[in-house]
Design a protein around this motif. Structure first.
Motif, mmCIF file in Angstrom:
data_model
loop_
_atom_site.group_PDB
_atom_site.id
_atom_site.type_symbol
_atom_site.label_atom_id
_atom_site.label_comp_id
_atom_site.label_asym_id
_atom_site.label_seq_id
_atom_site.Cartn_x
_atom_site.Cartn_y
_atom_site.Cartn_z
ATOM 1 N N ARG A 188 0.963 -0.968 0.166
ATOM 2 C CA ARG A 188 0.160 0.030 -0.289
ATOM 3 C C ARG A 188 0.865 1.337 0.120
ATOM 4 N NH1 ARG A 188 -4.800 -1.150 4.554
ATOM 5 N NH2 ARG A 188 -5.530 -2.947 3.329
ATOM 6 N N GLY A 189 0.383 2.590 -0.867
ATOM 7 C CA GLY A 189 0.551 3.905 -0.604
ATOM 8 C C GLY A 189 2.508 3.900 -1.044
ATOM 9 N N SER A 190 3.260 3.932 -0.601
ATOM 10 C CA SER A 190 4.851 3.744 -0.966
ATOM 11 C C SER A 190 5.718 2.315 -1.364
ATOM 12 C CB SER A 190 5.437 5.075 0.027
ATOM 13 O OG SER A 190 5.465 4.396 1.494
ATOM 14 N N TRP A 191 4.871 1.861 -0.480
ATOM 15 C CA TRP A 191 5.237 0.437 -0.757
ATOM 16 C C TRP A 191 5.915 -0.180 -1.798
ATOM 17 C CZ3 TRP A 191 9.044 -3.041 1.916
ATOM 18 C CH2 TRP A 191 9.810 -2.314 2.923
ATOM 19 N N TRP A 192 4.908 0.193 -3.097
ATOM 20 C CA TRP A 192 4.899 0.070 -4.637
ATOM 21 C C TRP A 192 6.070 0.602 -4.766
ATOM 22 C CZ3 TRP A 192 1.697 -3.295 -6.276
ATOM 23 C CH2 TRP A 192 0.032 -4.174 -5.174
ATOM 24 N N GLY A 193 6.559 1.476 -4.747
ATOM 25 C CA GLY A 193 8.004 1.579 -4.968
ATOM 26 C C GLY A 193 9.062 1.082 -3.974
ATOM 27 N N LYS A 194 9.227 1.061 -2.800
ATOM 28 C CA LYS A 194 9.673 0.625 -2.161
ATOM 29 C C LYS A 194 9.880 -1.199 -2.492
ATOM 30 C CE LYS A 194 9.261 3.987 1.543
ATOM 31 N NZ LYS A 194 8.777 4.065 2.997
ATOM 32 N N SER A 195 9.381 -1.635 -3.256
ATOM 33 C CA SER A 195 8.802 -3.582 -2.907
ATOM 34 C C SER A 195 9.980 -3.409 -4.408
ATOM 35 C CB SER A 195 7.614 -3.722 -3.655
ATOM 36 O OG SER A 195 6.773 -3.667 -2.366
ATOM 37 N N LEU A 196 9.566 -2.584 -5.168
ATOM 38 C CA LEU A 196 10.662 -2.362 -6.498
ATOM 39 C C LEU A 196 12.227 -2.563 -6.304
ATOM 40 C CD1 LEU A 196 8.167 -1.130 -9.157
ATOM 41 C CD2 LEU A 196 8.633 -3.172 -8.822
ATOM 42 N N VAL A 197 12.556 -1.179 -5.696
ATOM 43 C CA VAL A 197 13.970 -0.940 -5.007
ATOM 44 C C VAL A 197 14.180 -1.861 -4.413
ATOM 45 C CG1 VAL A 197 15.096 0.720 -3.938
ATOM 46 C CG2 VAL A 197 13.449 1.881 -5.382
ATOM 47 N N LEU A 198 13.621 -2.480 -3.731
ATOM 48 C CA LEU A 198 14.578 -3.831 -2.995
ATOM 49 C C LEU A 198 14.516 -4.686 -3.891
ATOM 50 C CD1 LEU A 198 12.841 -3.548 0.980
ATOM 51 C CD2 LEU A 198 15.024 -2.206 0.010
ATOM 52 N N GLY A 199 12.854 -4.631 -4.632
ATOM 53 C CA GLY A 199 13.259 -6.050 -5.662
ATOM 54 C C GLY A 199 14.604 -6.377 -6.516
ATOM 55 N N ALA A 200 14.827 -4.812 -6.975
ATOM 56 C CA ALA A 200 16.164 -4.728 -7.790
ATOM 57 C C ALA A 200 17.418 -5.053 -7.491
ATOM 58 C CB ALA A 200 15.831 -3.040 -8.397
ATOM 59 N N LEU A 201 17.361 -4.759 -6.056
ATOM 60 C CA LEU A 201 18.417 -4.998 -5.539
ATOM 61 C C LEU A 201 18.869 -5.954 -4.672
ATOM 62 C CD1 LEU A 201 19.075 -1.412 -3.380
ATOM 63 C CD2 LEU A 201 20.146 -1.862 -5.193
ATOM 64 N N ASN A 202 17.789 -5.990 -4.034
ATOM 65 C CA ASN A 202 17.842 -7.873 -3.413
ATOM 66 C C ASN A 202 17.751 -9.267 -3.757
ATOM 67 O OD1 ASN A 202 18.863 -6.400 -0.850
ATOM 68 N ND2 ASN A 202 17.145 -6.038 0.024
ATOM 69 N N THR A 203 16.591 -8.754 -5.005
ATOM 70 C CA THR A 203 16.586 -10.137 -5.987
ATOM 71 C C THR A 203 17.455 -10.307 -7.051
ATOM 72 O OG1 THR A 203 14.268 -10.628 -4.848
ATOM 73 C CG2 THR A 203 14.519 -11.141 -6.261
ATOM 74 N N SER A 204 16.137 -9.402 -8.233
ATOM 75 C CA SER A 204 17.059 -8.956 -8.943
ATOM 76 C C SER A 204 18.661 -9.642 -9.668
ATOM 77 C CB SER A 204 16.613 -7.604 -10.027
ATOM 78 O OG SER A 204 15.142 -7.927 -9.487
ATOM 79 N N ALA A 205 19.186 -8.027 -8.957
ATOM 80 C CA ALA A 205 21.039 -8.044 -9.267
ATOM 81 C C ALA A 205 21.629 -9.189 -8.060
ATOM 82 C CB ALA A 205 21.176 -6.547 -8.424
ATOM 83 N N PHE A 206 21.269 -9.784 -7.026
ATOM 84 C CA PHE A 206 21.714 -9.936 -6.130
ATOM 85 C C PHE A 206 21.390 -11.609 -6.781
ATOM 86 C CE2 PHE A 206 21.937 -13.495 -2.389
ATOM 87 C CZ PHE A 206 22.780 -12.636 -2.017
ATOM 88 N N PHE A 207 20.676 -12.520 -6.804
ATOM 89 C CA PHE A 207 20.054 -13.593 -7.906
ATOM 90 C C PHE A 207 20.805 -14.158 -9.084
ATOM 91 C CE2 PHE A 207 16.366 -14.533 -4.862
ATOM 92 C CZ PHE A 207 16.373 -14.679 -3.732
ATOM 93 N N THR A 208 20.817 -13.207 -9.526
ATOM 94 C CA THR A 208 21.448 -13.181 -11.479
ATOM 95 C C THR A 208 22.884 -12.955 -10.792
ATOM 96 O OG1 THR A 208 19.405 -12.082 -12.150
ATOM 97 C CG2 THR A 208 21.234 -11.964 -13.273
ATOM 98 N N LEU A 209 23.561 -12.134 -9.765
ATOM 99 C CA LEU A 209 24.758 -12.125 -10.053
ATOM 100 C C LEU A 209 25.138 -13.071 -8.924
ATOM 101 C CD1 LEU A 209 25.709 -8.123 -9.133
ATOM 102 C CD2 LEU A 209 25.319 -9.816 -11.419
ATOM 103 N N ILE A 210 24.240 -13.997 -8.129
ATOM 104 C CA ILE A 210 25.416 -14.872 -7.542
ATOM 105 C C ILE A 210 25.118 -15.908 -8.298
ATOM 106 C CG2 ILE A 210 22.956 -16.018 -6.258
ATOM 107 C CD1 ILE A 210 27.034 -14.172 -4.798
ATOM 108 N N TYR A 211 24.374 -16.244 -9.218
ATOM 109 C CA TYR A 211 23.791 -16.776 -10.574
ATOM 110 C C TYR A 211 24.483 -17.635 -11.111
ATOM 111 C CZ TYR A 211 20.899 -20.996 -12.374
ATOM 112 O OH TYR A 211 20.136 -22.179 -13.091
#
Length: 314
Positions: free
Chosen positions: A58-81
């Motif tokens: 809700r609210g700002s967490w739509w954007g915060k989820s994208l930021v955290l997802g990009a750093l902690n999931t998209s970038a991290f999981f791809t690079l660690i793979y």
């Protein structure tokens, strides 16, 4: 102190689970598809946690989820793979072992959380122990693998500090689910363009993805973010040193070998550094005993009433 110990033990679940992830990824997951590998690891985990918490952003967490997802999931999981397939487990684990210092410095810069001297000393001892454990023989160094490992460490550390800053706004289960799903969705378009169709998975690969999804992702990241919410970033970073310890113990066990003296010394140093940097043993100020009422006067229990306070002696 009990609360700190409890959250330290909860946090320890994450690096122990991640210590097994290099081996599972290297031995049981398909190579050459880091984007799909990250998606297949993170998306089911996020959906599993979402089914448990049943909450939407809700609210700002739509954007915060994208930021955290990009750093902690998209970038991290791809690079660690990428790192897991291009580097020996020992070298990849050693690079990630430097993450406590990176996390401490970023916490100081981004969250005004100045690391204590004990935490820095613990990090130095722990990293020394990790090097003793892991650098037991000549290893092949792949430049792209090293770059991927360093990138994963730095970007995820930034994401961890941001997650810590925002931890008080929502519960850990929900925020972990949102960022895993958001990070997976970010990766789908580039995965289709770069890697084409999803890889065909056999039974062994399905088992591998099931393990990294449930244990090394859903459970591990929930524990890790819970630790970041309740403990100083320096303490959490030092607990992360259990990652290479787990990797060494697992590798030794699977190979049927015995630990060398050098590896045992390294493990001892890692554990010593970890304990040194934890705020488990706080100094308690001595509390003054309750006063004693004597002859109508309030007198400290540890002191003696003066002649005036005592009144006449019978």
């Amino acid at each position: 102190m009990e609360g700190t110990l409890r959250w330290s033990l909860v946090t320890a679940v994450a690096p122990i689970a991640w210590g097994t992830n290099y081996f599972v990824t290297h031995e049981h997951l398909p190579a050459g598809v880091p984007l799909y590998g990250a998606i297949l690891r993170a998306l089911p985990a996020g959906l599993l946690l979402l089914a448990v918490c049943r909450r939407r952003p809700r609210g700002s967490w739509w954007g915060k989820s994208l930021v955290l997802g990009a750093l902690n999931t998209s970038a991290f999981f791809t690079l660690i793979y990428v790192a897991a397939h291009r580097l020996p487990t020992s070298l990849a684990s050693m690079i990630m072992a430097t993450s406590p210092v990176v996390l401490m410095l970023l916490a100081w810069l981004l969250a005004a959380e100045r690391p204590a001297v004990r935490a820095l000393a613990g990090a130095a001892i722990g990293i020394t122990g990790a090097c003793l454990m892991l650098l037991t023989a000549a290893v092949r160094v792949d430049a792209l693998g090293v770059a991927a490992s360093v990138g994963a460490m730095v970007l995820s550390s930034v994401g961890y500090i941001l997650a810590k800053r925002w931890a008080g706004e929502v519960d850990v289960l929900a925020s972990t689910a949102w960022q895993l799903i958001a990070g997976s969705l970010i990766l789908i378009p580039p995965a289709i363009v770069v890697e084409g169709a999803p890889p065909a998975l056999d039974g062994d690969m399905l088992f591998g993805f099931a393990y990294v999804t449930v244990v090394a992702t859903a459970v591990a990241f929930t524990a890790w973010f819970a630790g970041l919410k309740h403990l100083p970033a320096a303490s959490v970073g030092l607990i992360g040193l259990l990652n290479p310890v787990t990797g060494v113990l697992l590798g030794t066990m699977l190979a049927g070998d015995t630990l060398t003296v050098r590896q045992l010394l390294g493990i001892a140093l890692v554990l010593a550094g970890l304990l040194l940097g934890q705020p488990l043993f706080r100094r308690f100020r001595r509390r003054a005993p309750d006063p004693v009422v004597l002859s109508g006067q309030c007198v400290p229990a540890t002191g003696r009433a003066s002649a005036r306070d005592r009144g006449p002696v019978p």
